[in-house]
Design a protein around this motif. Structure first.
Motif, mmCIF file in Angstrom:
data_model
loop_
_atom_site.group_PDB
_atom_site.id
_atom_site.type_symbol
_atom_site.label_atom_id
_atom_site.label_comp_id
_atom_site.label_asym_id
_atom_site.label_seq_id
_atom_site.Cartn_x
_atom_site.Cartn_y
_atom_site.Cartn_z
ATOM 1 N N UNK A 139 0.856 -1.188 0.000
ATOM 2 C CA UNK A 139 0.000 0.000 0.000
ATOM 3 C C UNK A 139 0.890 1.236 0.000
ATOM 4 N N UNK A 140 0.533 2.226 -0.822
ATOM 5 C CA UNK A 140 1.236 3.504 -0.821
ATOM 6 C C UNK A 140 0.375 4.520 -0.082
ATOM 7 N N UNK A 141 0.977 5.256 0.849
ATOM 8 C CA UNK A 141 0.234 6.210 1.669
ATOM 9 C C UNK A 141 0.435 7.651 1.222
ATOM 10 N N UNK A 142 1.575 7.955 0.609
ATOM 11 C CA UNK A 142 1.883 9.317 0.180
ATOM 12 C C UNK A 142 1.733 9.490 -1.327
ATOM 13 N N UNK A 143 1.921 8.438 -2.073
ATOM 14 C CA UNK A 143 1.967 8.512 -3.530
ATOM 15 C C UNK A 143 0.721 7.912 -4.147
ATOM 16 N N UNK A 144 0.487 8.246 -5.391
ATOM 17 C CA UNK A 144 -0.605 7.625 -6.143
ATOM 18 C C UNK A 144 -0.314 6.138 -6.298
ATOM 19 N N UNK A 145 -1.351 5.299 -6.297
ATOM 20 C CA UNK A 145 -1.134 3.851 -6.376
ATOM 21 C C UNK A 145 -0.443 3.399 -7.659
ATOM 22 N N UNK A 146 -0.462 4.230 -8.702
ATOM 23 C CA UNK A 146 0.181 3.841 -9.960
ATOM 24 C C UNK A 146 1.591 4.430 -10.115
ATOM 25 N N UNK A 147 2.147 4.995 -9.028
ATOM 26 C CA UNK A 147 3.493 5.588 -9.083
ATOM 27 C C UNK A 147 4.510 4.539 -9.522
ATOM 28 N N UNK A 148 5.398 4.950 -10.397
ATOM 29 C CA UNK A 148 6.412 4.042 -10.943
ATOM 30 C C UNK A 148 7.785 4.371 -10.347
ATOM 31 N N UNK A 149 8.657 3.381 -10.372
ATOM 32 C CA UNK A 149 10.019 3.550 -9.860
ATOM 33 C C UNK A 149 10.908 4.011 -11.015
ATOM 34 N N UNK A 150 10.848 5.316 -11.296
ATOM 35 C CA UNK A 150 11.584 5.837 -12.449
ATOM 36 C C UNK A 150 13.091 5.920 -12.233
ATOM 37 N N UNK A 151 13.552 5.820 -10.993
ATOM 38 C CA UNK A 151 14.988 5.883 -10.709
ATOM 39 C C UNK A 151 15.604 4.519 -10.414
ATOM 40 N N UNK A 152 14.807 3.465 -10.453
ATOM 41 C CA UNK A 152 15.331 2.132 -10.131
ATOM 42 C C UNK A 152 16.388 1.707 -11.151
#
Length: 142
Positions: A57-70
């Motif tokens: 579960x994400x509490x601060x970010x939108x549920x569709x947030x992607x890991x663009x820096x991974x």
């Protein structure tokens, strides 16, 4: 009951209580060590004696947030459902030897985790990069 039997039961009971008190599987609310805000829920689970953790579960970010820096196959993948803790083994009273990913920074850190003394519902999570480290406190959800 003999004195030996009583001592054995006492020892076994104390050992069982200590072992169960060290169980960290389940869901934990993560707290950002920089902003002090709740960020996500992470489920810690055991797979053949090795501990892993995934974001549930994400509490601060939108549920569709992607890991663009991974840096690896996680690049541009959704953070929700992502495995961010890998290869942790219990040794010398700590979970250690594995790695933890900070999806916000896209960096992997060596990791060590343990329950806070006297509080089985607070998990101390320490990520290492060389001699430097960051510490977070996670709180048991279930």
């Amino acid at each position: 009951m003999t004195k030996q039997s009583l001592l054995f039961l006492l020892f076994f009971g104390l050992f069982a209580m200590h072992t169960s008190a060290q169980n960290i599987t389940g869901t934990w609310k993560t707290i950002d060590d920089e902003t002090k805000e709740a960020k996500s829920y992470v489920e810690l689970y055991d797979a053949s004696g090795t501990l892993y953790g995934k974001v549930t579960k994400l509490l601060k970010s939108a549920p569709d947030k992607k890991c663009d820096k991974c840096p690896d196959e996680r690049k541009d993948q959704p953070i929700l459902g992502m495995i961010i803790l890998v290869n942790m083994k219990q040794k010398e009273g700590y979970y250690q030897g594995g790695d933890i990913l900070d999806p916000e920074k896209g960096k992997w850190y060596g990791c060590k985790m343990w329950l806070k003394d006297g509080d089985p519902n607070t998990l101390v999570v320490r990520g290492y990069l060389g001699p430097f480290y960051r510490t977070q406190y996670w709180y048991r959800v279930q």
